[in-house]
Design an enzyme around this catalytic site. Structure first.
Site, PDB file in Angstrom:
ATOM      1  N   HIS A   1      -1.878   1.968   7.272  1.00 45.04           N
ATOM      2  CA  HIS A   1      -2.589   2.273   6.045  1.00 45.04           C
ATOM      3  C   HIS A   1      -2.045   3.566   5.445  1.00 45.04           C
ATOM      4  O   HIS A   1      -1.730   4.502   6.168  1.00 45.04           O
ATOM      5  CB  HIS A   1      -4.086   2.386   6.340  1.00 45.04           C
ATOM      6  CG  HIS A   1      -4.902   2.570   5.109  1.00 45.04           C
ATOM      7  ND1 HIS A   1      -4.778   1.744   4.019  1.00 45.04           N
ATOM      8  CD2 HIS A   1      -5.834   3.488   4.785  1.00 45.04           C
ATOM      9  CE1 HIS A   1      -5.602   2.152   3.081  1.00 45.04           C
ATOM     10  NE2 HIS A   1      -6.255   3.208   3.500  1.00 45.04           N
TER      11      HIS A   1
ATOM     12  N   CYS B   1       0.796  -1.214   0.000  1.00 40.57           N
ATOM     13  CA  CYS B   1       0.000   0.000   0.000  1.00 40.57           C
ATOM     14  C   CYS B   1       0.840   1.280   0.000  1.00 40.57           C
ATOM     15  O   CYS B   1       0.408   2.284  -0.548  1.00 40.57           O
ATOM     16  CB  CYS B   1      -1.059  -0.004   1.085  1.00 40.57           C
ATOM     17  SG  CYS B   1      -0.448  -0.067   2.743  1.00 40.57           S
TER      18      CYS B   1
END
Lengths: 114, 310
Positions: B161, B85
């Site tokens: 994240h 990510c």
């Protein structure tokens, strides 16, 4: 000992290679030019030939991460075959299989006494 | 090291990301970490092409901005796997750069063209399967000494994240691969940072309250190229030359350090550590050092026991 934490206490901290290869141990190793030469062979070429780079490499977060990784692997007992292949004795190898670094060190020390 | 088809976890570090995008084939860009949200922190880094915001993900949803569904002109890919990510956020920034002077390179240009008609889910799948991008990403994976170390739980295994913020044709978008589409945060006139800065302040304030760790990276213009241009433009004016030359020296030193750090990062220290143990053992130092380390641990544990008795 696996269920030693059943009463809520934190599991007892044991000695790991990361504790033993401390800053003090590294400083000691770097004092001897022969040792430096031996250790350098295990570093990438770009990091050889300069005592200061060597010192800062061994004090770098990247090497520390490598030490932590090594310690976790040792604890799991799965480094035992490697220890045996590197010339440590069977009894040291057996101690390594148990993942107990202190027992391993004692077995190595006993073997060298004989 | 890397298992076929998998994306490894890489360290979130400006030196890693700067070298990563160079190896993707980008020219004229670097990645910097931001330590503050003060206006001056952003001013120093301009031009800023995108921001990457990292935080510990707790599964809650942000309720800022407006999610856009369906086809969007701004590049947006759904996140298919976790480990990629950071790289995905960076690629999202790179593929949305509108400045013709910035060359993102053949690999990324081809990827952008190839996926241009895909929906966000298929874009995400294509990214996951982009061999060249994965290969470069994985070359920065933190060292895996042993096959089995993936089974050992790491203390930093928490889920982080990454989301990207980019300016695109006069509007500010947030690209969060867990959302169905890009999030529109409204328009800006001159300076897109004036829109994104208050947004980040609100978000960090919210996270700080729940002790969530975060950091912020910026994809910015190549500082060295910029300084060299500056040097040409002030040629002869001694007052500026010295100042710019000093900045060039600092930037070059920083890059040299990045390089060394990345070499250290990619190295497998197993043989070195084995050698250290052997030498310490030969010198008779291994047992004393071990006993000393044991004492230290015992001393550290002792005060805890006392306090638990009282």
């Amino acid at each position: 000992p696996a269920n030693g934490s059943a009463n809520g206490a934190a599991p007892k901290e044991t000695v790991t290679p990361a504790n033993v290869i401390s800053k003090e141990a590294i400083d000691g190793l770097l004092e001897c030019p022969d040792t430096v030469a031996k250790l350098e062979q295990h570093l990438p070429e770009a990091l050889r030939g300069n005592p200061e780079v060597m010192r800062s490499t061994l004090n770098s977060p990247q090497f520390q991460q490598g030490l932590q990784l090594f310690s976790s692997a040792f604890k799991s007992g799965q480094l035992a075959p490697l220890m045996k292949s590197l010339g440590f004795t069977d009894s040291a190898g057996n101690a390594a299989a148990g993942g107990d670094f202190e027992a391993f060190v004692r077995a190595v020390a006993d073997a060298t006494k004989e | 090291m890397a298992v076929n088809g998998q994306w490894c976890l890489i360290e979130s570090d400006p030196g890693v990301f700067s070298e990563l995008i160079k190896e993707f084939g980008c020219n004229g860009l670097q990645v910097e970490e931001l330590w503050s949200l003060d206006e001056s922190a952003f001013t120093d880094l301009k031009p800023i092409y995108g921001l990457i915001f990292l935080f510990k993900w707790k599964g809650d949803s942000e309720e800022q901005g407006k999610v856009l569904y369906g086809d969007t002109e701004v590049f947006f890919a759904k996140q298919v796997i976790n480990n990629a990510c950071a790289t995905q956020a960076i690629i999202s920034v790179l593929l949305n750069i509108q400045n013709p002077e910035i060359k993102i390179g053949d690999t990324l240009t081809q990827f952008k063209e190839f996926t241009s008609s895909f929906d966000p889910a298929l874009k995400g799948m294509s990214l996951t399967n982009a061999d060249r991008l994965r290969e470069v990403h994985n070359s920065f994976a933190r060292q895996n000494m042993f096959e089995f170390d993936s089974k050992i739980p790491e203390k930093d295994d928490d889920v982080y994240h990454f989301v990207a913020f980019v300016p695109y044709k006069g509007r500010v978008y947030e690209l969060d691969g867990l959302k169905p589409g890009p999030i529109d945060h409204g328009s800006y006139t001159d300076d897109w940072i004036s829109v994104v800065r208050p947004l980040l302040q609100t978000r960090i304030a919210k996270h700080a309250a729940t002790e969530i760790t975060f950091n912020l990276m910026a994809v910015v213009g190549d500082k060295l190229l910029d300084l060299q241009k500056q040097l040409e433009s002030v040629m002869g004016d001694e007052a500026f030359v010295g100042d710019i030359k000093e900045k060039i020296r600092v930037e070059e030193e920083k890059r040299a350090n990045y390089k060394i750090e990345n070499i250290r990062r990619k190295h497998n220290y197993l043989p070195l550590i084995m050698e250290m143990l052997k030498i310490l053992s030969e010198k008779g130092m291994l047992l004393p050092l071990t006993l000393k380390a044991k004492e230290k641990i015992a001393a550290k544990d002792a005060p805890k026991k006392e306090s638990s008795l009282s």
